[in-house]
Every structure is written in C-alpha cells, then in structure tokens.
Design a protein around this motif. Structure first.
Motif, PDB file in Angstrom:
ATOM      1  N   ILE A  66       0.772  -1.099  -0.037  1.00 24.06           N
ATOM      2  CA  ILE A  66       0.138   0.024   0.092  1.00 24.06           C
ATOM      3  C   ILE A  66       0.914   1.274  -0.050  1.00 24.06           C
ATOM      4  O   ILE A  66       0.566   2.009  -0.674  1.00 24.06           O
ATOM      5  CB  ILE A  66      -1.124   0.122   1.275  1.00 24.06           C
ATOM      6  CG1 ILE A  66      -2.123  -0.932   1.012  1.00 24.06           C
ATOM      7  CG2 ILE A  66      -1.485   1.256   1.574  1.00 24.06           C
ATOM      8  CD1 ILE A  66      -3.014  -1.252   2.023  1.00 24.06           C
ATOM      9  N   ASP A 130      -4.221   2.056 -20.538  1.00 25.79           N
ATOM     10  CA  ASP A 130      -3.168   2.892 -19.689  1.00 25.79           C
ATOM     11  C   ASP A 130      -2.256   3.632 -20.425  1.00 25.79           C
ATOM     12  O   ASP A 130      -1.761   4.603 -20.111  1.00 25.79           O
ATOM     13  CB  ASP A 130      -2.485   2.061 -18.712  1.00 25.79           C
ATOM     14  CG  ASP A 130      -3.318   2.013 -17.234  1.00 25.79           C
ATOM     15  OD1 ASP A 130      -4.505   2.348 -17.447  1.00 25.79           O
ATOM     16  OD2 ASP A 130      -2.568   1.248 -16.566  1.00 25.79           O
TER      17      ASP A 130
ATOM     18  N   ALA C  22       7.290   1.737 -20.395  1.00 34.50           N
ATOM     19  CA  ALA C  22       6.206   1.404 -19.897  1.00 34.50           C
ATOM     20  C   ALA C  22       5.339   0.111 -20.423  1.00 34.50           C
ATOM     21  O   ALA C  22       4.702  -0.831 -19.943  1.00 34.50           O
ATOM     22  CB  ALA C  22       4.942   2.669 -19.560  1.00 34.50           C
ATOM     23  N   TYR C  25       7.122  -3.025 -19.700  1.00 32.76           N
ATOM     24  CA  TYR C  25       6.743  -3.362 -18.293  1.00 32.76           C
ATOM     25  C   TYR C  25       5.679  -3.850 -18.199  1.00 32.76           C
ATOM     26  O   TYR C  25       5.371  -4.857 -17.557  1.00 32.76           O
ATOM     27  CB  TYR C  25       6.820  -1.783 -17.361  1.00 32.76           C
ATOM     28  CG  TYR C  25       6.358  -2.001 -15.899  1.00 32.76           C
ATOM     29  CD1 TYR C  25       7.547  -2.282 -15.142  1.00 32.76           C
ATOM     30  CD2 TYR C  25       5.192  -2.079 -15.563  1.00 32.76           C
ATOM     31  CE1 TYR C  25       7.100  -2.558 -13.815  1.00 32.76           C
ATOM     32  CE2 TYR C  25       5.029  -2.023 -14.388  1.00 32.76           C
ATOM     33  CZ  TYR C  25       5.765  -2.510 -13.409  1.00 32.76           C
ATOM     34  OH  TYR C  25       5.482  -2.789 -12.315  1.00 32.76           O
ATOM     35  N   PHE C  26       4.399  -3.302 -19.070  1.00 35.65           N
ATOM     36  CA  PHE C  26       3.284  -3.933 -18.753  1.00 35.65           C
ATOM     37  C   PHE C  26       3.223  -5.411 -19.488  1.00 35.65           C
ATOM     38  O   PHE C  26       2.513  -6.206 -18.893  1.00 35.65           O
ATOM     39  CB  PHE C  26       2.108  -3.028 -19.807  1.00 35.65           C
ATOM     40  CG  PHE C  26       1.937  -2.001 -19.077  1.00 35.65           C
ATOM     41  CD1 PHE C  26       1.621  -1.912 -17.620  1.00 35.65           C
ATOM     42  CD2 PHE C  26       1.672  -0.675 -19.374  1.00 35.65           C
ATOM     43  CE1 PHE C  26       1.265  -0.611 -16.730  1.00 35.65           C
ATOM     44  CE2 PHE C  26       1.068   0.560 -18.830  1.00 35.65           C
ATOM     45  CZ  PHE C  26       1.105   0.428 -17.484  1.00 35.65           C
ATOM     46  N   PHE C 118      -7.100   1.089  -4.437  1.00 28.77           N
ATOM     47  CA  PHE C 118      -6.438  -0.144  -4.046  1.00 28.77           C
ATOM     48  C   PHE C 118      -6.124  -0.260  -2.547  1.00 28.77           C
ATOM     49  O   PHE C 118      -5.663  -1.440  -2.292  1.00 28.77           O
ATOM     50  CB  PHE C 118      -4.993   0.232  -4.901  1.00 28.77           C
ATOM     51  CG  PHE C 118      -5.288   0.222  -6.382  1.00 28.77           C
ATOM     52  CD1 PHE C 118      -5.491  -0.826  -7.110  1.00 28.77           C
ATOM     53  CD2 PHE C 118      -5.065   1.513  -6.941  1.00 28.77           C
ATOM     54  CE1 PHE C 118      -5.600  -0.483  -8.522  1.00 28.77           C
ATOM     55  CE2 PHE C 118      -5.201   1.662  -8.400  1.00 28.77           C
ATOM     56  CZ  PHE C 118      -5.495   0.578  -9.219  1.00 28.77           C
ATOM     57  N   GLU C 119      -5.901   0.585  -1.870  1.00 21.89           N
ATOM     58  CA  GLU C 119      -5.391   0.492  -0.610  1.00 21.89           C
ATOM     59  C   GLU C 119      -6.586  -0.421   0.268  1.00 21.89           C
ATOM     60  O   GLU C 119      -6.192  -1.345   1.054  1.00 21.89           O
ATOM     61  CB  GLU C 119      -5.417   1.721   0.237  1.00 21.89           C
ATOM     62  CG  GLU C 119      -4.272   2.749  -0.366  1.00 21.89           C
ATOM     63  CD  GLU C 119      -3.952   3.714   0.710  1.00 21.89           C
ATOM     64  OE1 GLU C 119      -4.586   3.802   1.879  1.00 21.89           O
ATOM     65  OE2 GLU C 119      -3.385   4.547   0.178  1.00 21.89           O
ATOM     66  N   LEU C 122      -6.047  -4.081  -1.180  1.00 21.82           N
ATOM     67  CA  LEU C 122      -5.108  -4.882  -0.359  1.00 21.82           C
ATOM     68  C   LEU C 122      -5.143  -5.003   0.936  1.00 21.82           C
ATOM     69  O   LEU C 122      -4.942  -6.080   1.581  1.00 21.82           O
ATOM     70  CB  LEU C 122      -3.747  -3.877  -0.581  1.00 21.82           C
ATOM     71  CG  LEU C 122      -3.338  -3.656  -2.061  1.00 21.82           C
ATOM     72  CD1 LEU C 122      -2.085  -2.491  -2.034  1.00 21.82           C
ATOM     73  CD2 LEU C 122      -2.707  -4.799  -2.563  1.00 21.82           C
ATOM     74  N   GLY C 138      -7.844  -0.294 -16.532  1.00 19.10           N
ATOM     75  CA  GLY C 138      -6.362  -0.076 -16.117  1.00 19.10           C
ATOM     76  C   GLY C 138      -6.316  -0.443 -14.443  1.00 19.10           C
ATOM     77  O   GLY C 138      -5.114  -0.645 -14.261  1.00 19.10           O
ATOM     78  N   GLN C 141      -5.627  -3.982 -14.667  1.00 22.41           N
ATOM     79  CA  GLN C 141      -4.108  -4.212 -15.000  1.00 22.41           C
ATOM     80  C   GLN C 141      -3.466  -4.088 -13.877  1.00 22.41           C
ATOM     81  O   GLN C 141      -2.351  -4.804 -13.567  1.00 22.41           O
ATOM     82  CB  GLN C 141      -3.975  -3.510 -16.103  1.00 22.41           C
ATOM     83  CG  GLN C 141      -2.834  -3.865 -17.011  1.00 22.41           C
ATOM     84  CD  GLN C 141      -2.858  -3.357 -18.250  1.00 22.41           C
ATOM     85  OE1 GLN C 141      -3.196  -2.129 -18.494  1.00 22.41           O
ATOM     86  NE2 GLN C 141      -2.213  -3.947 -19.258  1.00 22.41           N
ATOM     87  N   GLU C 142      -3.581  -2.969 -13.157  1.00 23.77           N
ATOM     88  CA  GLU C 142      -2.672  -2.675 -11.828  1.00 23.77           C
ATOM     89  C   GLU C 142      -2.831  -3.864 -10.892  1.00 23.77           C
ATOM     90  O   GLU C 142      -1.802  -4.111 -10.359  1.00 23.77           O
ATOM     91  CB  GLU C 142      -2.953  -1.419 -11.479  1.00 23.77           C
ATOM     92  CG  GLU C 142      -1.712  -1.050 -10.477  1.00 23.77           C
ATOM     93  CD  GLU C 142      -1.896   0.542 -10.261  1.00 23.77           C
ATOM     94  OE1 GLU C 142      -2.345   1.311 -10.842  1.00 23.77           O
ATOM     95  OE2 GLU C 142      -1.114   0.809  -9.397  1.00 23.77           O
ATOM     96  N   THR C 146       0.848  -5.068 -10.579  1.00 25.51           N
ATOM     97  CA  THR C 146       1.483  -4.442  -9.645  1.00 25.51           C
ATOM     98  C   THR C 146       1.526  -5.015  -8.287  1.00 25.51           C
ATOM     99  O   THR C 146       2.418  -5.555  -7.416  1.00 25.51           O
ATOM    100  CB  THR C 146       0.956  -3.085  -9.387  1.00 25.51           C
ATOM    101  OG1 THR C 146       1.234  -2.408 -10.406  1.00 25.51           O
ATOM    102  CG2 THR C 146       2.157  -2.206  -8.307  1.00 25.51           C
ATOM    103  N   PHE C 147       0.261  -5.752  -7.963  1.00 22.51           N
ATOM    104  CA  PHE C 147       0.149  -6.471  -6.850  1.00 22.51           C
ATOM    105  C   PHE C 147       0.002  -7.837  -7.016  1.00 22.51           C
ATOM    106  O   PHE C 147      -0.290  -8.601  -5.920  1.00 22.51           O
ATOM    107  CB  PHE C 147      -1.031  -5.915  -6.191  1.00 22.51           C
ATOM    108  CG  PHE C 147      -1.244  -4.360  -5.958  1.00 22.51           C
ATOM    109  CD1 PHE C 147      -0.181  -3.772  -5.367  1.00 22.51           C
ATOM    110  CD2 PHE C 147      -2.360  -3.323  -6.581  1.00 22.51           C
ATOM    111  CE1 PHE C 147      -0.236  -2.410  -5.051  1.00 22.51           C
ATOM    112  CE2 PHE C 147      -2.171  -2.182  -6.648  1.00 22.51           C
ATOM    113  CZ  PHE C 147      -0.988  -1.432  -5.629  1.00 22.51           C
ATOM    114  N   ILE C 149      -2.081 -10.026  -8.012  1.00 22.43           N
ATOM    115  CA  ILE C 149      -3.626 -10.700  -7.499  1.00 22.43           C
ATOM    116  C   ILE C 149      -3.978 -11.032  -8.753  1.00 22.43           C
ATOM    117  O   ILE C 149      -4.424 -10.318  -9.542  1.00 22.43           O
ATOM    118  CB  ILE C 149      -4.319  -9.664  -6.580  1.00 22.43           C
ATOM    119  CG1 ILE C 149      -3.535  -9.304  -5.436  1.00 22.43           C
ATOM    120  CG2 ILE C 149      -5.567 -10.584  -6.281  1.00 22.43           C
ATOM    121  CD1 ILE C 149      -4.382  -8.136  -4.544  1.00 22.43           C
TER     122      ILE C 149
END
Lengths: 350, 436, 325
Positions: A66, A130, C22, C25-26, C118-119, C122, C138, C141-142, C146-147, C149
């Motif tokens: 987070i 994005d 980017a 990265y994606f 997102f917080e 998570l 988007g 995707q994140e 990123t996480f 999951i």
C-alpha cells in the motif's frame, strides 16, 4: 550595498527539503489506516516494520505494498503534476503578460480532454487503455499548443492576438467536447470525471514517464527567467535588449504545452494550480521570473499534494476527484490574494 | 569589407524608405552619424522620427535602402549582436512589476550573459555605478513602482545604459516629464555621451531642447529629410514656417549664443488635413503651467483655442500669450473678480469643447471651476484626473466637491493628453453641428 | 541557446523511451504467473492462473455476487464493490434487498470506480479478484501487474453466457454439483421462454424503462442484455432500432410509438411516483389501460441468474399472460 540575493543551490536545497517532508507526511494518509510509525518504517524499508501492531504478516506485506505501490506513486504524481502545472502557469502568465493566463484559459487542457474523450467515446486502443488515454490526451494538449503557435509565427502574432486565439480555441474545444459527449452519453461519465482531475492513474511507470518529461521541460523553462523578465517590459524593449521575442515565445509555448500535456495526460484537468501558484510565489519571492519559474513548480507541487492530503483527511475513504479540492481552496485563496495586494500595484504584480 | 569598425560610422542610412501599407512613413533617407555625436531628430508629429528609430532597431523592415550599424548591414546582425551595439530608451515604458531598481537595471545585461550565467559581482558593480550616473544611487533597493515618474524615466535610461552600447537611441524621452526633469535627463545623456564617447540619436519634438543639447539637428517633414546641420546653422524662421507652419521669433540666448524660438501663431491652414481643421474653439482651463502642454499640443494640432481665467505672470498665461490665445487675465494672487469671470463665461458659451488641465486649485482660482458648471451639461468636457483632484485641492475640499458636480453634470474624466487628443479628433471629424 | 529542433527531438526521444519502457513493463509483467494449481480462461479471453478454491475473494459486481450466493460461496467473499460511505456506500451498487439477503456489511466496501481504492483492496488481503467490466481496465491491470493478485473477469457476452460463468465459478471453487443444479434451472427458464415465443401469434410493443427525466425515458437499445431479455420474453421493444446502446427516448417518441406494455424498474430509490412525472406519462395508453408494472431493477439490469430465474418469467407472464401454464 547588497550585491546578491540567495544562491541558487540554497534555493534548490530548500525545494528538495520541503518536497521531501511533504512527501513523507503524505505517505501517512490513505484510504486505509496504517499507524504513522509503521508507515514510516515501511517507507524506509526497515525489517519488522509491523512489530508492535497486531496485524498478520500477510496484511503487513500488503501494507508495505500500500505504501510503496499505492500511496507513493500517487504522491509522486501529485508532486510532478503540481510542479508541471505551476511552472506552465508561470510561463504562460509571463509569455502573455497576463495574470489570468494558465493552461486552462488557453485551451491546452481542453485539447487534452478532447484526446481523452476520443479514447472514451470511440473505444480507441482498448488493448492498452493505460497507454492510449494519456497518449491521446498528450497529443491533444500539444496540438492545441501548436495551433496557438501557428498564430505566433504569423505576422499577426502579437501578445493580444495570441491570448485571444487561445481563449477562442478553448471555447471551440469545449463545443467539440460537448458534441462528443452527446454522441456517446455512456462516455460522458468518464469524461466528466476526467474533467475534475484525479491521481488514480498513478503507478511507477506513469511516474517515470512524467518525471522524465518534466525534468527536461522544467529545466529548460527555468532557463528562460531573464527573457521573461525583459518581456514583461514589452516586446520591443525586450527585443532591443537582445531577446528574440518571437522565437522565445514559440519555445515557451511549446515547452509549456509539453509540460501541461504530461500533467493532463495522467491526471485529467486539475484547475487553479497553474493560475494560483505563480501569484503565491510573486507574493513571497518577488516578480523576478528566475525565481518565479522554479518557485511556481514548488508551490504547485505542495499545493496539489496538500489538496490530496486534505481530501483524505476530510473524506478518508472517498477518493474524490482532486480537482474539486484544488478549486475549493484555489478560488477563495486567489480572491484573498487579490484583496491583499498593495493598493496601487497593478494586477501583474499581485 | 567594411573597413575597421572604428572608422565606420556608428549609424548610416542609405536611401531608406518605409511604408505602412499605402502610407509612406520615410522617403529615401540618407543619414550618416559620426562617432560621439548627439543628433536630434526633429519634426512635427507624424514626420517619421519614431519610424526612423524603429527602423534602426530592426522593428520595422525598410522597403528600400540599407541600414548599417558600425559598418555592418543591420540584417546581417543577430538580435543579440544588435543589442550589444545599440540601446533604446522608449518614449514610455510602463513597468508592471515592482522589481528592485538594481535588478531592473541589470535586465539590460541580457545580451552579455551565457545560458547558465547569473549576474556577476562585476554586473552589480556596473549596475550601481550606472545608477549613480543617473542620480539614483540611493534608490538601488527601492521598487520600480515606488519611485516618481521622473526617477523612473532615469531608471529606464539606466537600464538602456547597462547595455554599454556605443550607440544610444532615444524616442521622445522627455515628453512625459516636467521641464525640470526634461533638462536634467537630457543634460545627463549629453554628459554621458561626451564622457563615454557614446553616440546619441534622439527624437525630440521640442526644438528648443534640441537646439540646446544636440550637436546636430536633422529635421524630418512628411518622411523626408529637409534640413541637417548644427542648430545655429539650420534653425531659421523660414524652416519653422515651412515645416511646422508657425510664425516664430528666432532669438539667441545672450549668454550662450544658442538659438531659441518663440512661436506665435499658425501661418495659414493647418498642415495636416483632417486634424482639427476649422474645429473650435477648444477651451482650456489651467494655471501654474498645468495648461501649457495642452495649449501647445492643441495649437500644434490646429485647433482654435481659448483659455480660462489666468493670473498675470502665470506660466500658462505667458504660453497663451505667446500662442496668441485669448483669455481673461486677473492681477497676480487676487481672487478672480466679477469682470474676469464674466469674460470667462462668455468664452465658455461659445466653446465647442472644454479641457480642464490638472491644475492646482486654491481660493484664488476656484471660480474657474465653478464657472464651468452650467456649460459642461451641453459642451463635451474633459477633466484630467491624474494627479487626482484630492492631491491638488487647496480649498479645503471645495474643489473636490465641484469636480464631483462637474462629473455628475456630464464632464468626462480622462487620464491625460492622449485621450483628449483622441476625443477631439473624433469630435472634429464627426458630422458638423451647427452652432449659433 | 539550445536550438529548438534539437530540444524537441530530445524531449520526444525521452518520452518515447518512457512510453516504450512502460509498454515493455506492462507486457512482461502481465505474462508473469504466480504459483497456483488452476489455470482458466476468463470472459475477456485472458488465461489466469489462480489458487484452487480460494478462501478470500473480492467480488466486483452484483451480478457475480448473485452467482456466488446461489452457489453457496458467500463465506469466501471478503470485499465487494461500492462507493465510499459518504456517497452511498454499499447501496450505490447493491439494492437493500441484496444487502440483506447476501449479508453485506460496509466494512467490505471497496470503491471500484471512478477511482479505484487499491488500499482498501490490499487491506482485504484477497487471493483472487472476480470483476465485471465496469471496473476500469487500467485498475484491473494494476491489480494483476503491480499487486500480483489474479483477476478473473466475468462478463457474459450473451444470456447463455451466464451458464458458462456459473460453470467457470464451479471449476474455481469445486462446486460442480451446485452449479449443475443451477444451470438446469437456468436452461429450463430459457426453454420455457423459447416455447412461448414460438407459439405467440405476435410480439406486443413494449417499453422497459429504468430511469426517466424531464426529457424522456431511458431504456435498453440494440445489443444490450435488457434488449435480449425483452425479446426472449416475447416483447417488441420500441427502442429496438435506437442508435445508442442505452438511448433516452423523448416523451414525443414514446407517445407516437405508444407501447402496449410498460415496465419500469424500481429499487435504488426509484418507485412508481418517480415515473409519473415523465413527459406524457398520463397520456400513454399502457398507463391509461393499466398495462404497466414495476419490477426490481436487479431483475432487469444485471446479467446474472436472477435475470433469468426472476426477470424473464415475470416479463413473460406480463407480456403473454395466457400462454403460461
């Protein structure tokens, strides 16, 4: 006899320090409560960050994510977008010798919105939203800047025609936008949300691109302080002192469009930062553009970050569009500045 | 191959013609200015003085001919190179920012700085020494907006001087200054020119100032150069009649032998058709010298004039007399008497327009304002409001009250000369109104 | 002074590198798979690897929640979509009826749009996210990139796709028996409707509206679930040829088309009285003759088993009262 003011390195150091403190404090705030000390430990990457709290190791890992993957990218984006809007606003106010000039008034932001609306309405580039949304917004903003430039290079390119062209373009673009929204009402919610600005698209790759562009354009813009100082005395005076006014104007508008474009691309339209920041700097540090330009970037960054933090303090779990809060504070503060300016001093030196 | 720079003249114009659309502003001007000379460009309004300066600065591109700076063709020089050779003092620079004087002066160092260079200690030393030369040494840390108009024009001069150019162009640098500041500024410029071997070309509409300070006068008329030489040689009654259309006495100052002029009245029809022809009388209310510039300008523009009541020996009274303008005269320092006021009202009754100069109002001339009241309702009237009436009201507020009444009765507040000139032009070019 | 062209080129190069970076990265992170023991293909055609029978699941979409509940999987759900409490909370996306039936609490609330929280996601520590397509792409995707999951998108392309999604959930959670039973029910209702449609002499003109304002009536256009549902129930929507997916028909258009039956959606704060102020409401013959009915909007607007098990029979009974057993 005073010879010099402050050293540029001291100024730079102060800017970095202020931003670092603001960033650290901001990382304590989010939609989920994490004890500030824990957040600080997570931020610094210390082991056993969650010691002393009763959370599971799994949740502690998530807390780390987070802080590092949700909050920091958003905070960094706020800093970058705020700085970009601040320095663009200062540049445009100086270039157009008009205290009201900002990316919004001149249609540069609206151009970005048109780009975004095209993506929303025609479902362009759904393979990588994005990527395409910011790309189109960026192109829209730059295209508007170039359209204003087309007037700048013509022989009718006085400050007044430039400014009025920008204002006319802004009206034209909002008409185009209205048409796009009517064409596809289902895109209108997304577009109207875009119009209020948001930091929700933040991620490290996004921040990377934005930092890259801003570092270049911001540095280049900061080098134009002397030219802008002279241009405040009138185009002819500046020219007689050695400033190639037409060329400088073109460069400044182009750089300001690029800078605004990168902010608009990732955050949508955030109002008032570009307008208010330069005025705040002039009140604090005087009207010398060598200080106004970097100063506006700093004030813009702190302003936008402050708006984010305030939004989270007032509505802890709401994630309201950030543009609501910048306008909420920006507008009254701007009026306050107007009333507090010294009697007899003209608008330009607020 | 322009020879050694030292040998080349600082400024040379060869067959320069400039036109704005259909209007020709300069016709085949040939001019060569020697190093260290103070050249005055003289001529009536619209004769091409300003256009000539703007051509030299590169703001205006000539249709024909060549401009050379120190032997190099102007167009071969970059804007930066030009700024290192020629500096410019504009007619009026209206700064908007309250920047410190020393910083403002250093703006003039732009052409000498690299991309990343700050102002060096040397720059600051130069800036302070220039401020000292223009008599503003103790104001270096003051804001540009906090100093007086006369000081500001000297600050602008300092900024131009900071360019340390061998050639300096001045465009009517004194037109907004009172006589004391006019003399002061030009004396400083001449002094600098002689001490630092700076060549000066100045557009000056005031021939007496030109004759007093310049080594050489170039007279322009309708875009042509009609006379060129030292003041004592070229100034003549014939030239005055030909170029300005005025009958004048040319006298010599007993002590210096400098020529000076006393203009009397217009020779024949006004020189510029359409401007002020046959319009009038324009009634000017002034006193203490406040009315003089208005009287001169309106006379220049060809309006017939009358003046409000004035005291004997008052500056305005003398100017009016020199210009052969009618007006009631009262004894020095006495309040305006009934006879004088009666004559004033008679003049007001036939006036086609009324201009009220920003004169200092005391008990002795308050009646000048009070008498206006009935007439401003029917006659276009202009009250100059800068400086404001409150600042020049020495009647304990009475004058301010009358000003307010005049405004309510329909008199328009204006900021200065230009606005009235514009309004008069509009009035005189409008449909003729029959007046009894 | 830096030449202008040089400067532009430099900026474009750097932005280009950034954007390309980017993209790379994606592209690379999207293919990176977490360890798990099940790989499925979701409704967007993405191959997703996820743990079998995950105990902690976040559900973003009431239609998915409906299937989860019917399959007895409520206890696996640790978070659902909503707006922030100050702006409606759970009731922004769920009807009071659904909140009560599915036992949802505001502590499960995760704002999914317009800004994804997102917080909150998570902090719920889910193993899998099940999402409908209203969630910004988007954000999804994140969550995966990123996480890390796994995200399974469940958005049936057609009414029969609902059965496929039920089967997909059955595979993820190992509830094959329950899924078969549910799919049998769904198939039965769909079959009944087909029979009624085949026997009907004509399809009556209908208007199904879910929202009205001073200008007119919002309804379902071509290519939407609502439209398919109306057709399946033997109705001929007056908006069948509209230009948009979710068109607003003006009062005049509705008056001229004068539908035989009128259905209005209720729930989410809308009741009949909200509709009576619509233009020409009183003049419509469906209103005058009483050929109108209100229906829970979750029956009509969410592509889930409830649409087929409750919405479809209700519309059938209303449009073709005589042909039902």
């Amino acid at each position: 006899m005073r010879l010099r003011r402050s050293s540029p390195w001291a100024l730079l150091g102060a800017i970095v320090a202020i931003v670092a403190v603001a960033v650290t404090l901001s990382s304590f705030l989010g939609t989920v409560f994490i004890p500030p000390l824990t957040a600080l430990r997570l931020l610094l990457g210390l082991p056993n960050a969650c010691a002393g709290t009763s959370v599971s190791p799994d949740l502690c890992t998530r807390w780390g994510e987070i802080v590092w993957q949700a909050r920091l990218p958003e905070i960094v984006l706020a800093v970058i977008a705020g700085a970009a809007l601040g320095i663009s606003g200062a540049t445009l106010q100086g270039t157009f010798r008009n205290p009201l000039a900002d990316p919004f008034l001149l249609g540069i932001s609206s151009g970005g919105t048109i780009g975004a609306a095209i993506v929303f309405d025609f479902h362009v580039g759904q393979v990588a939203p994005d990527l395409f949304l910011p790309l189109f917004a960026f192109i829209g903003a730059i295209a508007t800047g170039v359209a204003i430039l087309a007037v700048a290079v013509s022989r009718y390119g006085t400050v007044e025609t430039l400014l009025l062209t920008g204002v006319a373009l802004a009206s034209l673009l909002s008409a185009v936008l209205a048409l796009l929204l009517l064409y596809n009402p289902s895109g209108s919610q997304q577009v109207s949300y875009w119009l209020l600005g948001s930091l929700g698209n933040a991620s490290w790759p996004v921040d990377g691109i934005a930092v890259g562009v801003l570092l270049i354009t911001g540095t280049l813009l900061s080098l134009f302080g002397r030219e802008l100082n002279l241009m405040q005395l009138g185009g002819d005076v500046a020219r007689s002192a050695g400033v190639d006014v037409r060329r400088v104007r073109i460069r400044l508008i182009l750089l300001a469009s690029l800078t605004t474009g990168v902010a608009v691309a990732f955050t949508g339209i955030i109002g008032f930062v570009g307008l208010v920041s330069p005025h705040v700097v002039r009140r604090i540090a005087g009207t010398d553009y060598r200080y106004v330009l970097p100063g506006s970037a700093l004030v813009g960054a702190v302003f936008l970050l402050g708006a984010r933090d305030f939004a989270l303090l007032v509505y802890p779990t709401s994630l309201l569009p950030i543009g609501i809060f910048t306008a909420f504070f920006g507008a009254p503060f701007f009026i306050y500045l107007l009333f507090r300016r010294r009697a007899g001093s003209p608008m330009g030196s607020l | 191959m322009s020879g050694t720079p030292a040998a080349a003249p600082p400024l040379r114009l060869v067959g320069v013609s400039v036109s704005y659309g259909a209007r020709t502003a300069l016709r085949k001007i040939d001019l060569s200015v020697r190093s260290g000379e103070f050249v005055a460009l003289a001529g009536p309004n619209g004769s091409g003085k300003t256009t000539l300066l703007r051509t030299v600065l590169g703001f205006v591109t000539p249709n024909a001919g060549r401009v050379e700076l120190f032997g190099d063709a102007l167009e071969s020089l970059s804007i930066l190179e030009r700024a290192r050779r020629v500096a410019w003092l504009p007619q009026e620079e209206s700064p908007r920012d309250d920047v410190r004087l020393i910083d403002y002066v250093l703006y003039g160092r732009y052409a000498f700085h690299g991309l990343l260079e700050g102002d060096s200690e040397e720059d600051y030393r130069l800036g302070h020494s220039i401020l000292e030369q223009v008599g503003l040494a103790d104001r270096a840390d003051d804001g540009l907006l906090s100093i007086s108009g006369g000081e500001r024009q000297r600050a602008v001069l300092a900024r131009a001087l900071a360019q340390t150019t061998p050639l300096l162009l001045l465009d009517e640098p004194t037109s907004h200054l009172d006589i004391g500041h006019q003399l002061d500024l030009l004396a400083r410029v001449r002094d600098l020119a002689h001490r630092r071997e700076v060549t000066v070309v100045a557009a000056l509409h005031d021939l007496n100032l030109a004759a007093r300070f310049a080594d050489r006068i170039v007279v322009l008329s309708r875009g042509r150069c009609v006379a060129d030489g030292p003041p004592s040689e070229i100034l003549s009654e014939g030239l005055l009649a030909q170029v300005w259309g005025v009958v004048a006495d040319l006298r010599r100052e007993p002590r210096t032998g400098m020529p000076y002029l006393i203009a009397h009245h217009l020779t024949t029809a006004p020189r510029r058709p359409g401007s002020g022809t046959g319009f009038g009388p324009v009634h000017v209310v002034g006193g203490g010298g406040a009315g003089a510039p208005y009287l001169r300008t309106f006379a220049d523009d060809g309006y017939s004039l009358s003046v409000g009541a004035l005291h004997l020996l008052d500056t305005d009274a003398e100017v009016a007399e020199a210009l052969l303008i009618r007006g009631p005269i009262e004894a020095p320092f006495a309040p305006l008497g009934p006879e004088v006021r009666e004559r004033h009202r008679a003049l007001l009754a036939v006036a086609r327009a009324i201009a009220v100069a920003p004169f200092v109002v005391g008990p002795s001339n308050l009646a000048n304002l009070e008498d206006l009241l009935p007439y401003v309702r029917t006659t276009p009237s202009f009250l100059v409001s800068r400086p404001s009436i409150a600042e020049r009201d020495f009647t304990g507020g009475r004058a301010t009250q009358v000003y307010q009444q005049l405004r309510e009765a329909g008199a328009r507040e204006v900021t200065g000369m230009e606005e009235i000139v514009r309004e008069l032009r509009a009035l005189s070019s409008g449909p003729p109104t029959s007046s009894a | 002074m830096v030449p202008l062209a040089w400067l532009v080129v430099a900026i474009l190069i750097v932005s280009g590198i950034g954007i390309a970076g980017a993209a790379v990265y994606f592209a690379t992170t999207a293919s990176g798979a977490t360890s798990g023991n099940l790989t499925i293909t979701d409704d967007l055609g993405h191959r997703v690897t996820l743990p079998y029978d995950p105990a902690r699941v976040v559900v973003l979409g009431p239609s998915i929640m409906d299937s989860m509940y019917r399959l007895g999987l409520r206890s696996h759900v640790v978070g659902v979509d909503c707006y922030a409490p100050a702006f409606g909370g759970l009731s922004s996306d769920y009807s009071p009826d659904q909140i009560a039936r599915w036992n949802l609490s505001s502590s499960m609330c995760i704002q999914a749009e317009p800004t994804f929280d997102f917080e909150a996601l998570l902090a719920a520590t889910p193993q899998v996210v099940l999402a409908a397509t209203f969630v910004p792409a988007g954000a999804l995707q994140e969550i995966t990139d990123t996480f890390r999951i796994p995200v399974v998108v469940l958005q049936p392309p057609t009414l029969s796709g609902i059965e496929i999604d039920v089967s997909l959930l059955a595979r993820i959670f190992g509830v094959t028996a329950g899924a078969n039973a549910l799919n049998t029910q769904l198939a039965t209702e769909l079959y009944n409707a087909t029979v009624v449609g085949a026997n009907a002499s004509s399809f009556p003109t209908v208007l199904v509206t879910y929202y009205v304002d001073a200008n007119g009536y919002w309804t379902f256009g071509p290519g939407t679930f609502g439209q398919s549902l109306i057709e399946l129930a033997g109705g001929s929507s007056i908006a069948a040829n509209a230009a948009f997916e979710y068109p607003e028909l003006s009062g005049e258009q509705v008056l001229v088309a004068n539908p035989h039956y009128l259905v209005y959606a209720t729930g989410f704060g809308l009741n009949e009285s909200a509709y009576t102020s619509a233009p020409f409401w009183g003049q419509l013959s469906a209103v005058q003759s009483g050929n109108l009915t209100g229906m829970d909007s979750s029956w009509l607007t969410e592509a889930d088993p409830t649409m087929i098990l409750s919405g479809l029979p209700a519309l059938l009974a209303f449009f073709h009262p005589s042909s039902l057993p």
